[in-house]
Write a protein that holds these residues in place. Structure first.
Motif, PDB file in Angstrom:
ATOM      1  N   HIS A  60     -19.945 -25.955   2.242  1.00 28.36           N
ATOM      2  CA  HIS A  60     -19.941 -27.051   1.274  1.00 28.36           C
ATOM      3  C   HIS A  60     -18.875 -26.829   0.204  1.00 28.36           C
ATOM      4  O   HIS A  60     -18.802 -25.751  -0.380  1.00 28.36           O
TER       5      HIS A  60
ATOM      6  N   MET B 251     -14.959 -19.622  -4.496  1.00 27.76           N
ATOM      7  CA  MET B 251     -13.646 -19.343  -3.911  1.00 27.76           C
ATOM      8  C   MET B 251     -13.578 -17.973  -3.226  1.00 27.76           C
ATOM      9  O   MET B 251     -13.018 -17.862  -2.125  1.00 27.76           O
TER      10      MET B 251
ATOM     11  N   ARG C 120     -14.745 -17.752   0.457  1.00 28.47           N
ATOM     12  CA  ARG C 120     -14.207 -18.689   1.439  1.00 28.47           C
ATOM     13  C   ARG C 120     -13.245 -18.029   2.431  1.00 28.47           C
ATOM     14  O   ARG C 120     -12.545 -17.090   2.093  1.00 28.47           O
TER      15      ARG C 120
ATOM     16  N   SER D 147     -12.835 -36.285  -7.297  1.00 27.97           N
ATOM     17  CA  SER D 147     -12.115 -36.343  -6.032  1.00 27.97           C
ATOM     18  C   SER D 147     -10.829 -37.132  -6.201  1.00 27.97           C
ATOM     19  O   SER D 147     -10.744 -38.060  -7.008  1.00 27.97           O
ATOM     20  N   ILE D 148      -9.819 -36.687  -5.451  1.00 30.74           N
ATOM     21  CA  ILE D 148      -8.453 -37.197  -5.612  1.00 30.74           C
ATOM     22  C   ILE D 148      -7.890 -37.532  -4.235  1.00 30.74           C
ATOM     23  O   ILE D 148      -8.096 -36.765  -3.287  1.00 30.74           O
TER      24      ILE D 148
ATOM     25  N   VAL E  66      -6.947 -23.578  -9.019  1.00 30.66           N
ATOM     26  CA  VAL E  66      -8.378 -23.297  -9.140  1.00 30.66           C
ATOM     27  C   VAL E  66      -8.592 -21.814  -9.454  1.00 30.66           C
ATOM     28  O   VAL E  66      -9.357 -21.456 -10.351  1.00 30.66           O
ATOM     29  N   LEU E  67      -7.871 -20.945  -8.732  1.00 31.61           N
ATOM     30  CA  LEU E  67      -8.033 -19.501  -8.956  1.00 31.61           C
ATOM     31  C   LEU E  67      -7.554 -19.111 -10.354  1.00 31.61           C
ATOM     32  O   LEU E  67      -8.064 -18.163 -10.947  1.00 31.61           O
TER      33      LEU E  67
ATOM     34  N   MET F 174     -15.262 -18.258 -12.239  1.00 28.11           N
ATOM     35  CA  MET F 174     -15.830 -18.305 -10.895  1.00 28.11           C
ATOM     36  C   MET F 174     -16.440 -19.667 -10.600  1.00 28.11           C
ATOM     37  O   MET F 174     -16.689 -20.017  -9.450  1.00 28.11           O
ATOM     38  N   ASP F 175     -16.723 -20.436 -11.657  1.00 29.20           N
ATOM     39  CA  ASP F 175     -17.410 -21.719 -11.463  1.00 29.20           C
ATOM     40  C   ASP F 175     -16.479 -22.855 -11.053  1.00 29.20           C
ATOM     41  O   ASP F 175     -16.941 -23.939 -10.725  1.00 29.20           O
TER      42      ASP F 175
ATOM     43  N   VAL G 177     -14.164 -24.642  -8.475  1.00 28.04           N
ATOM     44  CA  VAL G 177     -13.833 -24.654  -7.044  1.00 28.04           C
ATOM     45  C   VAL G 177     -12.961 -25.870  -6.736  1.00 28.04           C
ATOM     46  O   VAL G 177     -12.991 -26.870  -7.453  1.00 28.04           O
ATOM     47  N   GLY G 178     -12.166 -25.747  -5.684  1.00 31.18           N
ATOM     48  CA  GLY G 178     -11.311 -26.858  -5.252  1.00 31.18           C
ATOM     49  C   GLY G 178     -11.090 -26.753  -3.755  1.00 31.18           C
ATOM     50  O   GLY G 178     -10.960 -25.650  -3.224  1.00 31.18           O
ATOM     51  N   THR G 179     -11.064 -27.900  -3.081  1.00 33.68           N
ATOM     52  CA  THR G 179     -11.024 -27.927  -1.625  1.00 33.68           C
ATOM     53  C   THR G 179     -10.154 -29.073  -1.139  1.00 33.68           C
ATOM     54  O   THR G 179     -10.260 -30.186  -1.668  1.00 33.68           O
ATOM     55  N   VAL G 180      -9.308 -28.793  -0.141  1.00 32.15           N
ATOM     56  CA  VAL G 180      -8.638 -29.877   0.579  1.00 32.15           C
ATOM     57  C   VAL G 180      -9.351 -30.011   1.918  1.00 32.15           C
ATOM     58  O   VAL G 180      -9.114 -29.231   2.844  1.00 32.15           O
TER      59      VAL G 180
ATOM     60  N   ILE H 206      -8.759 -34.345  -2.028  1.00 33.14           N
ATOM     61  CA  ILE H 206      -9.032 -33.104  -2.752  1.00 33.14           C
ATOM     62  C   ILE H 206     -10.332 -33.244  -3.535  1.00 33.14           C
ATOM     63  O   ILE H 206     -10.554 -34.262  -4.190  1.00 33.14           O
ATOM     64  N   ASP H 207     -11.151 -32.221  -3.447  1.00 36.35           N
ATOM     65  CA  ASP H 207     -12.425 -32.184  -4.185  1.00 36.35           C
ATOM     66  C   ASP H 207     -12.349 -31.005  -5.143  1.00 36.35           C
ATOM     67  O   ASP H 207     -12.030 -29.889  -4.738  1.00 36.35           O
TER      68      ASP H 207
ATOM     69  N   ARG I 116     -14.442 -29.144  -8.638  1.00 33.51           N
ATOM     70  CA  ARG I 116     -15.685 -29.192  -9.418  1.00 33.51           C
ATOM     71  C   ARG I 116     -15.761 -28.017 -10.388  1.00 33.51           C
ATOM     72  O   ARG I 116     -15.148 -26.975 -10.161  1.00 33.51           O
TER      73      ARG I 116
ATOM     74  N   ARG J  37     -23.974 -26.416  -7.920  1.00 30.28           N
ATOM     75  CA  ARG J  37     -22.520 -26.588  -7.788  1.00 30.28           C
ATOM     76  C   ARG J  37     -22.201 -27.761  -6.872  1.00 30.28           C
ATOM     77  O   ARG J  37     -21.150 -28.371  -6.969  1.00 30.28           O
ATOM     78  N   ALA J  38     -23.091 -28.019  -5.940  1.00 25.82           N
ATOM     79  CA  ALA J  38     -22.964 -29.260  -5.174  1.00 25.82           C
ATOM     80  C   ALA J  38     -23.493 -30.380  -6.052  1.00 25.82           C
ATOM     81  O   ALA J  38     -24.252 -30.137  -6.978  1.00 25.82           O
TER      82      ALA J  38
END
Lengths: 373, 373
Positions: A186, A192, A195, B175-176, B213-214, B219-220, B222-225, B246-247, B249, B317-318
């Motif tokens: 998710h 991070m 992952r 989200s982008i 993101v890093l 630690m809170d 997060v970013g995802t493609v 891109i997500d 949070r 986090r979700a």
């Protein structure tokens, strides 16, 4: 209606008739052939391949109407699946005609994205009776020469105002398929450091391909990631799988193979660093370059002289059915200019004048080659 | 058979009947509601959302059978389109119930990948009569409280051997969508310096998302493609277009927005450096985080005490329909452990014991909240 000699056209075309074949006075001699393909990639143009098929039919008709009597027979070939669109294998028809034993074997298991086997598709198109694909291999006595008319797919002829390109060599292409796998998860909940993102591994490898190509030291080295797919492909899912398809080419086979080796090293290093599994690194094909034959080049030069057309000897960086036909016959290609060098996109264009020039050169080249005994 | 108060359930569920509604002794007071969603992303698991719907029906039945008499009515809600799978908008149902004027407007033009408009889809599911979507907005008097039971979608509860998570805040998601366009062209013919490869621009941006993101320092973040698509998607074509989703949070809205700003700067810089056009950089949503309500948290704590279950206060986090329901009612969530924290993939799993614990806590929480006058 004339039938082609049995078997040899099986993988190339089912066109039969006077328009596509001119019988020579010595029909048992190896024939002179010309042709190209009409299949396309998605969202492509309409000149790549097509002008080499339609433009090959016209010379046969012109020569026939003019009462020309060749010694060697003249044949038009329309190759199947020059583009890798459906079965992921480029130049499928010409590769097989040229006697690729590995391809003949692999095709028995090959399916498309809809799980339709190559054998079934070939049968339904009237191409195959059984799965012994090796029975379509050409031998060295089928053709004395092969000539292909094609748009340049690059900007050189247009930029320099030259009418005809005479191709002296075709760059050596290779294609690679790569699959990475990670844990996914998710996009909100997995932090991070936990992952192993298969999508980012793919992104890194795509950039590594560019880096290694640029570091080759030659302008002639090119490399492209044309396919990059993520699974499951949802905005809120970390990619658990990724798939890349890489194309790399050079006129120097050794330099190109060195780039492939570096891409492989990068794939392994990325996989280790990101904790992502490198499921597959498969070199789908890694063909040697082809050199054009001096006799065919000379026939083309002579044709441009008679027609008073400017010409330039050049390398083909794109590859063609000619690359494989060169294994079975003396080969060269005729290039004509195309708008801005555009190809493989809808803006692809060649003017009627340039196409006519190419066809005229092809007429005289075929006539010339058909008289060589 | 009991009907829900007209209108308010329109975007959430068409379930009607005694199993999903328990009438209170003071039915005009704002009701207590619970629920979640049953839609999913591609290749997902079967617990995300589902246990919050099935697990909400059971408490109503238990309370009914036991002869329990609530003061406030109890309602089950099944939200539509929590996942962005079909229309690219997450928490569509709860967002609209919560009164999103911009969404109500945008939905008039929204179509899915098959060009089916949201309005037509909603009509055919019995959800909409006309395109005035604002008539489904909740007001502050509909619900006094909203409670959602959900799997954690992370590994903390399992790792620590804790039975129940009580969610005190939901991380702020954004989200982008990004589109790049280049010239494309033939993978063999276009030399490297002449290229403006939209696919490599996308690969660079994906890695830039990870980098920013890093660098957030927490630690809170997060970013995802999760989505990266190339056009035309052929091995021998330079990508002429690319599309990313891109997500990103964080539990800190400012820090997350700072990451978005840096991603935007990178997209502009990559576009300039590669001569690729940045066709779109669209922040589809940029929601603020939600805080749980103390009254609901207290009801949950009391329930775990009565049941003698271990509990832990935690952050989600979700994000969930609860994020939006919090705008219209006092909200908190009940989390239960899930196997290895897996979610959004087929390995997602929660044990029958853990689900039963969650449902028991929900029963007592609803009973407690329904008695507060």
């Amino acid at each position: 209606m004339l039938a082609f000699p049995s078997g040899r056209m099986l993988w190339a075309t089912y066109l039969v008739g006077a328009e596509f074949f001119l019988k020579g006075s010595e029909p048992d001699l190896p024939a002179v052939s010309t042709g190209s393909h009409i299949d396309a990639i998605p969202y492509s143009g309409k000149y790549d391949g097509v002008i080499g098929v339609l433009g090959a039919i016209e010379p046969i008709n012109v020569l026939m109407r003019s009462g020309f009597k060749p010694i060697r027979s003249l044949e038009v070939i329309m190759f199947t699946s020059e583009e890798p669109t459906r079965y992921g294998i480029s130049c499928l028809g010409s590769r097989l005609l040229a006697g690729s034993v590995s391809l003949a074997g692999a095709l028995k298991q090959t399916v498309d994205n809809h799980n339709i086997s190559f054998l079934d598709a070939a049968k339904s198109a009237g191409y195959a009776k059984n799965e012994d694909f090796s029975n379509v291999f050409l031998d060295d006595q089928n053709y004395s020469a092969f000539v292909e008319l094609h748009i340049e797919q690059g900007p050189i002829l247009e930029n320099e105002g030259v009418s005809i390109g005479i191709v002296t060599a075709i760059a050596a292409p290779a294609s690679i398929k790569v699959d990475f796998a990670g844990s996914g998860g998710h996009a909100g909940a997995v932090l991070m450091p936990q992952r192993n993102d298969a999508g980012l591994a793919a992104a890194e490898l795509a950039l590594a391909v560019e880096k290694h190509v640029l570091e080759s030291g030659s302008m002639d080295t090119v490399g492209t990631v044309g396919i990059l797919e993520l699974h499951p492909g949802a905005i809120n899912s970390i990619p658990s799988k990724s798939h890349l398809e890489i194309d790399t080419r050079d006129i120097d086979e050794k330099r190109r193979n060195n780039v492939i080796e570096k891409i492989h090293e990068s794939a392994v290093a990325i996989s280790k660093r990101r904790g992502v599994e490198l499921l597959e690194f498969k070199i789908v094909n890694q063909d040697p370059p082809a050199l054009s034959d001096e006799s065919v080049i000379k026939a083309m030069e002579s044709a441009t002289q008679v027609l008073n057309l400017s010409r330039k000897k050049m390398i083909s960086r794109a590859y063609h059915d000619s690359l494989f036909m060169a294994r079975k016959a003396a080969m060269a290609m005729i290039f004509i200019p195309c708008y801005k060098g555009y190809s493989h996109k809808p803006e692809e264009y060649a003017s009627p004048e340039d196409i006519a020039n190419g066809v005229k050169v092809l007429v005289l080249t075929l006539a010339n080659l058909s008289l060589i005994n």
